[in-house]
Design a protein around this motif. Structure first.
Motif, mmCIF file in Angstrom:
data_model
loop_
_atom_site.group_PDB
_atom_site.id
_atom_site.type_symbol
_atom_site.label_atom_id
_atom_site.label_comp_id
_atom_site.label_asym_id
_atom_site.label_seq_id
_atom_site.Cartn_x
_atom_site.Cartn_y
_atom_site.Cartn_z
ATOM 1 N N VAL A 1 -3.206 3.491 -12.439
ATOM 2 C CA VAL A 1 -3.115 2.719 -13.677
ATOM 3 C C VAL A 1 -1.860 3.165 -14.420
ATOM 4 N N GLY A 2 -1.141 2.206 -14.994
ATOM 5 C CA GLY A 2 0.096 2.587 -15.647
ATOM 6 C C GLY A 2 0.657 1.541 -16.564
ATOM 7 N N SER A 3 1.911 1.752 -16.940
ATOM 8 C CA SER A 3 2.606 0.881 -17.882
ATOM 9 C C SER A 3 3.648 0.063 -17.143
ATOM 10 N N GLY A 4 3.715 -1.186 -17.490
ATOM 11 C CA GLY A 4 4.715 -2.056 -16.882
ATOM 12 C C GLY A 4 5.427 -2.908 -17.893
ATOM 13 N N GLY A 5 6.092 -2.270 -18.847
ATOM 14 C CA GLY A 5 6.230 -0.835 -18.979
ATOM 15 C C GLY A 5 6.148 -0.426 -20.437
ATOM 16 N N VAL A 6 6.347 0.871 -20.661
ATOM 17 C CA VAL A 6 6.604 1.372 -22.004
ATOM 18 C C VAL A 6 8.061 1.054 -22.330
ATOM 19 N N MET A 7 8.287 0.362 -23.454
ATOM 20 C CA MET A 7 9.646 0.022 -23.860
ATOM 21 C C MET A 7 10.222 1.205 -24.630
ATOM 22 N N LEU A 8 11.004 2.014 -23.948
ATOM 23 C CA LEU A 8 11.391 3.330 -24.453
ATOM 24 C C LEU A 8 12.122 3.310 -25.800
ATOM 25 N N PRO A 9 12.965 2.309 -26.093
ATOM 26 C CA PRO A 9 13.629 2.328 -27.405
ATOM 27 C C PRO A 9 12.655 2.285 -28.589
ATOM 28 N N ASN A 10 11.410 1.873 -28.360
ATOM 29 C CA ASN A 10 10.426 1.802 -29.443
ATOM 30 C C ASN A 10 9.751 3.141 -29.718
ATOM 31 N N HIS A 11 10.025 4.166 -28.908
ATOM 32 C CA HIS A 11 9.230 5.395 -28.978
ATOM 33 C C HIS A 11 10.107 6.642 -28.887
ATOM 34 N N ALA A 12 9.599 7.726 -29.430
ATOM 35 C CA ALA A 12 10.242 9.019 -29.224
ATOM 36 C C ALA A 12 9.933 9.500 -27.807
ATOM 37 N N PRO A 13 10.938 9.859 -27.018
ATOM 38 C CA PRO A 13 10.695 10.286 -25.630
ATOM 39 C C PRO A 13 9.681 11.419 -25.511
ATOM 40 N N PHE A 14 9.703 12.376 -26.430
ATOM 41 C CA PHE A 14 8.761 13.492 -26.348
ATOM 42 C C PHE A 14 7.321 13.008 -26.499
ATOM 43 N N VAL A 15 7.093 12.030 -27.393
ATOM 44 C CA VAL A 15 5.742 11.486 -27.578
ATOM 45 C C VAL A 15 5.283 10.758 -26.317
ATOM 46 N N VAL A 16 6.184 9.980 -25.705
ATOM 47 C CA VAL A 16 5.844 9.296 -24.450
ATOM 48 C C VAL A 16 5.467 10.317 -23.377
ATOM 49 N N ALA A 17 6.257 11.382 -23.277
ATOM 50 C CA ALA A 17 5.957 12.421 -22.291
ATOM 51 C C ALA A 17 4.594 13.047 -22.555
ATOM 52 N N GLU A 18 4.285 13.343 -23.813
ATOM 53 C CA GLU A 18 2.985 13.931 -24.147
ATOM 54 C C GLU A 18 1.845 12.975 -23.804
ATOM 55 N N GLN A 19 2.003 11.696 -24.144
ATOM 56 C CA GLN A 19 0.949 10.726 -23.877
ATOM 57 C C GLN A 19 0.651 10.635 -22.383
ATOM 58 N N PHE A 20 1.692 10.545 -21.565
ATOM 59 C CA PHE A 20 1.468 10.331 -20.138
ATOM 60 C C PHE A 20 1.124 11.632 -19.420
ATOM 61 N N ALA A 21 1.521 12.767 -19.946
ATOM 62 C CA ALA A 21 1.036 14.032 -19.391
ATOM 63 C C ALA A 21 -0.463 14.170 -19.654
ATOM 64 N N ALA A 22 -0.903 13.726 -20.836
ATOM 65 C CA ALA A 22 -2.333 13.760 -21.139
ATOM 66 C C ALA A 22 -3.107 12.791 -20.251
ATOM 67 N N LEU A 23 -2.545 11.601 -20.030
ATOM 68 C CA LEU A 23 -3.198 10.643 -19.146
ATOM 69 C C LEU A 23 -3.298 11.192 -17.721
ATOM 70 N N GLU A 24 -2.251 11.859 -17.267
ATOM 71 C CA GLU A 24 -2.272 12.459 -15.932
ATOM 72 C C GLU A 24 -3.337 13.544 -15.839
ATOM 73 N N ALA A 25 -3.564 14.269 -16.945
ATOM 74 C CA ALA A 25 -4.625 15.280 -16.954
ATOM 75 C C ALA A 25 -6.005 14.632 -16.909
ATOM 76 N N ILE A 26 -6.121 13.452 -17.519
ATOM 77 C CA ILE A 26 -7.398 12.721 -17.493
ATOM 78 C C ILE A 26 -7.688 12.176 -16.098
ATOM 79 N N ALA A 27 -6.653 11.652 -15.448
ATOM 80 C CA ALA A 27 -6.825 11.026 -14.120
ATOM 81 C C ALA A 27 -5.718 11.503 -13.191
ATOM 82 N N PRO A 28 -5.795 12.742 -12.705
ATOM 83 C CA PRO A 28 -4.711 13.297 -11.875
ATOM 84 C C PRO A 28 -4.423 12.439 -10.646
ATOM 85 N N GLY A 29 -3.123 12.190 -10.427
ATOM 86 C CA GLY A 29 -2.715 11.432 -9.254
ATOM 87 C C GLY A 29 -2.901 9.936 -9.364
#
Length: 352
Positions: A75-103
């Motif tokens: 499951v993923g994003s198609g896509g996150v439009m990066l100019p709308n977001h702080a890169p660090f926040v995007v990284a935190e969100q998707f690292a947390a999602l990966e922890a919820i559903a590894p792989g």
């Protein structure tokens, strides 16, 4: 290309006439559960803002809701439009999602705003966003931040400061670069990242983008060879007549968008069929119909196989654009479910 064609799903969470956002989201989560059972490879949510017919405003929230109710599908994003977001926040969100559903997490990143100029300005003044001109740097930052080793920030004092998107990552989301231009294809090749061309939106420039990506690809440790697939709009039904009827609401919506007409919630099939003739809209629809996959199961599967063979790929991500009849429930999407079921029956092996 392998003999087996993988199928995936792109979802904009459409909102039709008489439907609430809650009903639209419930319908999409139900569709993702079906795709999981049928053996689809991945399920992506797009990011769009302030559109009356689209409820996919926050991919990370929709991803979290979906991985909680599915078992296997990525499951993923198609896509996150990066100019709308702080890169660090995007990284935190998707690292947390990966922890919820590894792989199981894909992070598709795009450079477009996914909104109109007013919303773009609102996002800039109401919260942290990213400089579009630094898009390549921000992608590199996200790749480092979501890795188990994290990144090091050099402070003005000269001291290095360690930063990670999550404290102890055991796996990382797969990052994809999305686009519809030569720029995105070249950048994905330069960074050694998987790449997806937005073929479902226009299709113009597809061959050139794939050639630029493949010939210019720089192997990376995570991706030694180029990896890409195609997107395609699809409405599939037991008969070609029903498939076309169910495609009409989305065809009309896209035609209004391209003709700069006022947007509204997605019409029901009956509303679309009863709409007065409009030569400009009808001309745009005729062009789109030639590129979209609209037909019965056998014809649609044949078109998808031909598309895959022509472009040397073994995965197609379908955007199931089949609309609903007025009598159909507002918290489900029978037409879109039918599209997935019929395509799976023709193209996917049975799930054990």
């Amino acid at each position: 290309m392998s003999e087996t064609l993988r199928l995936s799903v792109l979802d904009l969470v459409p909102v039709r006439s008489g439907q609430t956002s809650a009903g639209a989201v419930a319908a999409s989560v139900g569709l993702a559960k079906l795709a999981d059972r049928l053996g689809f490879t991945r399920y992506w949510f797009a990011e769009h803002h302030n559109m009356r017919s689209v409820a996919s405003t926050t991919p990370p929230v929709l991803i979290a809701a979906t991985v909680a109710q599915t078992e296997r599908i990525r499951v993923g994003s198609g896509g996150v439009m990066l100019p709308n977001h702080a890169p660090f926040v995007v990284a935190e969100q998707f690292a947390a999602l990966e922890a919820i559903a590894p792989g199981r997490i894909d992070l598709g990143l795009g450079r477009a705003p996914g909104s109109d100029p007013v919303i773009t300005q609102l996002l800039r003044i109401s919260g942290p966003t990213a400089d579009v001109d630094r898009f390549p740097d921000h992608i590199a930052d996200i790749l480092s931040l979501v890795s188990p080793d994290g990144a090091n920030l050099r402070l003005t004092s000269g001291r290095e400061y360690a930063i990670t998107a999550t404290p102890a990552a055991s796996s990382t989301p797969q990052v994809w670069l999305l686009g519809s231009s030569d720029y995105s294809a070249k950048l994905a090749a330069e960074l050694g990242l998987p790449y997806v061309f937005a073929n479902h939106f226009s299709g113009e420039g597809l061959e050139r983008a794939l050639e630029l990506y493949r010939t210019g690809y720089q192997p990376s440790e995570a991706h030694p060879t180029p990896e890409t697939f195609l997107t395609a709009n699809a409405s599939v039904a037991p008969t070609a007549e029903e498939a076309r009827a169910r495609a009409l609401p989305q065809l009309r919506a896209m035609a209004r968008l391209r003709a700069n007409r006022p947007m509204r919630e997605l019409e029901t099939v009956e509303e679309a069929q009863a709409a007065p003739a409009d030569s400009m809209v009808d001309e745009v629809i005729a062009g789109m119909e030639r590129r979209w996959i609209i037909g019965d199961a056998s014809a649609a599967a044949s078109e998808l196989r031909t598309l895959a063979n022509r472009h040397g790929i073994d995965e197609i991500m379908v955007s199931p654009i089949s609309g609903s009849f007025e009598a159909e429930p507002a918290d489900a999407a029978p037409g879109r479910e039918q599209t997935l079921e019929l395509l799976a029956g023709e193209l996917l092996p049975p799930v054990g």
